[in-house]
Design an enzyme around this catalytic site. Structure first.
Site, PDB file in Angstrom:
ATOM      1  N   THR A   1       0.811  -1.217   0.000  1.00 21.99           N
ATOM      2  CA  THR A   1       0.000   0.000   0.000  1.00 21.99           C
ATOM      3  C   THR A   1       0.846   1.271   0.000  1.00 21.99           C
ATOM      4  O   THR A   1       2.024   1.257   0.358  1.00 21.99           O
ATOM      5  CB  THR A   1      -0.949   0.015   1.215  1.00 21.99           C
ATOM      6  OG1 THR A   1      -0.191  -0.002   2.421  1.00 21.99           O
ATOM      7  CG2 THR A   1      -1.883  -1.186   1.198  1.00 21.99           C
ATOM      8  N   ASP A   2       0.196   2.363  -0.386  1.00 24.28           N
ATOM      9  CA  ASP A   2       0.856   3.670  -0.384  1.00 24.28           C
ATOM     10  C   ASP A   2       0.425   4.454   0.850  1.00 24.28           C
ATOM     11  O   ASP A   2      -0.235   3.917   1.746  1.00 24.28           O
ATOM     12  CB  ASP A   2       0.561   4.426  -1.678  1.00 24.28           C
ATOM     13  CG  ASP A   2      -0.919   4.718  -1.880  1.00 24.28           C
ATOM     14  OD1 ASP A   2      -1.714   4.613  -0.910  1.00 24.28           O
ATOM     15  OD2 ASP A   2      -1.295   5.057  -3.015  1.00 24.28           O
ATOM     16  N   MET A   3       0.771   5.714   0.897  1.00 23.35           N
ATOM     17  CA  MET A   3       0.458   6.538   2.065  1.00 23.35           C
ATOM     18  C   MET A   3      -1.037   6.746   2.265  1.00 23.35           C
ATOM     19  O   MET A   3      -1.478   7.052   3.358  1.00 23.35           O
ATOM     20  CB  MET A   3       1.197   7.876   1.983  1.00 23.35           C
ATOM     21  CG  MET A   3       2.696   7.701   2.130  1.00 23.35           C
ATOM     22  SD  MET A   3       3.595   9.252   2.269  1.00 23.35           S
ATOM     23  CE  MET A   3       3.003   9.841   3.836  1.00 23.35           C
TER      24      MET A   3
ATOM     25  N   VAL B   1      -3.999   2.531   0.141  1.00 24.55           N
ATOM     26  CA  VAL B   1      -4.510   1.718  -0.968  1.00 24.55           C
ATOM     27  C   VAL B   1      -3.330   1.081  -1.697  1.00 24.55           C
ATOM     28  O   VAL B   1      -2.186   1.520  -1.564  1.00 24.55           O
ATOM     29  CB  VAL B   1      -5.371   2.550  -1.950  1.00 24.55           C
ATOM     30  CG1 VAL B   1      -6.573   3.157  -1.233  1.00 24.55           C
ATOM     31  CG2 VAL B   1      -4.561   3.628  -2.623  1.00 24.55           C
TER      32      VAL B   1
END
Length: 129
Positions: free
Chosen positions: A15-17, A20
């Site tokens: 996931t990203d920040m 997601v």
């Protein structure tokens, strides 16, 4: 042809920040599914490489439809065929509970490690017969 199904789980590292799945990871997911298909065709990519042959993706067309999140259980659904003696095409979807989150059309070829295109292995070409 019956679609190939490859299950996977989204982990924190995917996931990203925003929490997601990072967009590039979808490409990793569909690559893993294609590697499973190659193995199911009876091909050993390590042995192929030692013989000077590799698969190379030459085209990816992708649509990001809806986000996946940490702990989601996903499935990569792949339909594939040898479109010609040298081109292997895939339509791939990443789904969550049947909902399409990501869709891609991928074209791959076989090349020598020196970069010369060659015919697909017979196991793959036979899929069209």
């Amino acid at each position: 042809m019956t679609p190939h199904r490859f299950p996977l789980t989204v982990y924190y590292e995917d996931t990203d920040m925003a929490g997601v799945v990072y967009y590039a990871n979808y490409l990793r997911y569909i690559e893993r599914a294609r590697s499973e298909i190659v193995e199911q065709c009876g091909l050993d990519q390590v042995a192929m490489r030692s013989e000077g042959l590799v698969f190379v993706v030459t085209r990816v067309e992708a649509d990001y439809i809806s986000p996946a999140r940490m702990a989601d259980r996903l499935e990569v659904v792949t339909t594939h065929r040898a479109a010609s003696p040298v081109r292997w095409t895939f339509d791939q979807e990443v789904q969550r509970g049947g909902q399409v989150l990501f869709r891609a059309h991928v074209v791959a070829v076989t090349m020598t490690t020196a970069g010369k295109p060659v015919r697909l292995p017979a196991e793959i070409r036979a899929m069209n017969t």
